[in-house]
Design a protein around this motif. Sequence first.
Motif, short mmCIF file in Angstrom:
data_model
loop_
_atom_site.label_atom_id
_atom_site.label_comp_id
_atom_site.label_asym_id
_atom_site.label_seq_id
_atom_site.Cartn_x
_atom_site.Cartn_y
_atom_site.Cartn_z
N VAL A 85 0.82 -1.22 0.00
CA VAL A 85 0.00 0.00 0.00
C VAL A 85 0.85 1.26 0.00
N ALA A 86 2.17 1.10 -0.18
CA ALA A 86 3.07 2.25 -0.16
C ALA A 86 2.67 3.28 -1.20
N GLY A 87 2.45 4.50 -0.75
CA GLY A 87 2.08 5.60 -1.65
C GLY A 87 0.61 5.67 -1.98
N LEU A 88 -0.12 4.61 -1.71
CA LEU A 88 -1.54 4.58 -2.05
C LEU A 88 -2.34 5.62 -1.26
N GLU A 89 -1.88 5.93 -0.05
CA GLU A 89 -2.61 6.86 0.81
C GLU A 89 -2.67 8.27 0.23
N GLU A 90 -1.78 8.60 -0.70
CA GLU A 90 -1.77 9.93 -1.30
C GLU A 90 -2.66 10.03 -2.54
N TYR A 91 -3.25 8.95 -2.93
CA TYR A 91 -4.14 8.90 -4.09
C TYR A 91 -5.47 9.55 -3.70
N SER A 92 -6.04 10.39 -4.55
CA SER A 92 -7.32 11.01 -4.21
C SER A 92 -8.43 9.96 -4.26
N ILE A 93 -9.38 10.11 -3.36
CA ILE A 93 -10.52 9.17 -3.34
C ILE A 93 -11.30 9.27 -4.65
N LYS A 94 -11.41 10.48 -5.17
CA LYS A 94 -12.10 10.68 -6.45
C LYS A 94 -11.46 9.83 -7.55
N ASP A 95 -10.13 9.91 -7.69
CA ASP A 95 -9.44 9.14 -8.72
C ASP A 95 -9.50 7.64 -8.45
N ALA A 96 -9.40 7.27 -7.17
CA ALA A 96 -9.47 5.85 -6.81
C ALA A 96 -10.84 5.26 -7.15
N LEU A 97 -11.90 6.01 -6.84
CA LEU A 97 -13.25 5.52 -7.16
C LEU A 97 -13.42 5.36 -8.66
N ASP A 98 -12.89 6.32 -9.41
CA ASP A 98 -13.01 6.27 -10.86
C ASP A 98 -12.21 5.11 -11.44
N GLU A 99 -10.97 4.95 -10.98
CA GLU A 99 -10.10 3.91 -11.52
C GLU A 99 -10.50 2.51 -11.10
N PHE A 100 -10.77 2.31 -9.82
CA PHE A 100 -11.01 0.96 -9.31
C PHE A 100 -12.47 0.54 -9.37
N CYS A 101 -13.38 1.46 -9.19
CA CYS A 101 -14.80 1.11 -9.13
C CYS A 101 -15.57 1.60 -10.34
N HIS A 102 -14.90 2.28 -11.26
CA HIS A 102 -15.56 2.86 -12.43
C HIS A 102 -16.81 3.62 -11.96
N SER A 103 -16.58 4.56 -11.06
CA SER A 103 -17.64 5.26 -10.35
C SER A 103 -18.75 5.75 -11.25
N THR A 104 -19.97 5.53 -10.79
CA THR A 104 -21.16 6.03 -11.48
C THR A 104 -21.88 7.07 -10.62
N VAL A 105 -21.26 7.46 -9.50
CA VAL A 105 -21.86 8.46 -8.62
C VAL A 105 -21.77 9.82 -9.30
N LYS A 106 -22.93 10.41 -9.57
CA LYS A 106 -22.94 11.73 -10.19
C LYS A 106 -22.38 12.74 -9.21
N GLY A 107 -21.43 13.53 -9.70
CA GLY A 107 -20.81 14.54 -8.86
C GLY A 107 -19.52 14.10 -8.21
N VAL A 108 -19.13 12.84 -8.40
CA VAL A 108 -17.88 12.37 -7.78
C VAL A 108 -16.70 13.17 -8.30
N ASP A 109 -16.80 13.68 -9.53
CA ASP A 109 -15.71 14.48 -10.09
C ASP A 109 -15.55 15.83 -9.37
N ASN A 110 -16.53 16.21 -8.55
CA ASN A 110 -16.43 17.45 -7.78
C ASN A 110 -15.90 17.22 -6.37
N LEU A 111 -15.60 15.98 -6.02
CA LEU A 111 -15.01 15.68 -4.72
C LEU A 111 -13.62 16.31 -4.68
N PRO A 112 -13.32 17.09 -3.64
CA PRO A 112 -12.00 17.76 -3.59
C PRO A 112 -10.85 16.77 -3.71
N ASP A 113 -9.86 17.12 -4.53
CA ASP A 113 -8.68 16.27 -4.71
C ASP A 113 -7.92 16.04 -3.41
N GLU A 114 -8.05 16.98 -2.47
CA GLU A 114 -7.34 16.87 -1.20
C GLU A 114 -7.90 15.76 -0.30
#
Length: 137
Positions: A85-114
Amino acid sequence: SAKARQYCRLKHTLSLWRLLTVEKGRRLVLSNRDPFEDFSEVFKQDMDDDLRRHFVEWLRKVDLDAFMGELVELAWLEVNNRSDVAGLEEYSIKDALDEFCHSTVKGVDNLPDEVQLCHLVHCWSESVCYQASLEEK
């Protein structure tokens, strides 16, 4: 239960698992227990007050149930199953949801990168508390 087995098919398994895991996680948080006790401490950092405020504002604009389902899937199926998990903690939840879960939640792209995976457990707890506050009204 027997009734669930009778109607549940393979295509329903992930949805059923998600539903049960979300509900179990909600109940644990609301009873002041940690549903992520086996997770590495790197995913249990609190958000600062300003970031938390932005996160809660964002929660007001999304389908909370869908977000919580995807967050649980990300946490248990992607983050917790990784041996490295090294370095994984710095990954944004928004990007992780998109990459790993192929997010379908509307508005997830507005989740702050921080809001990063290091805040994963805090995001879950904040989401549960926010949902509980809505149910009280």
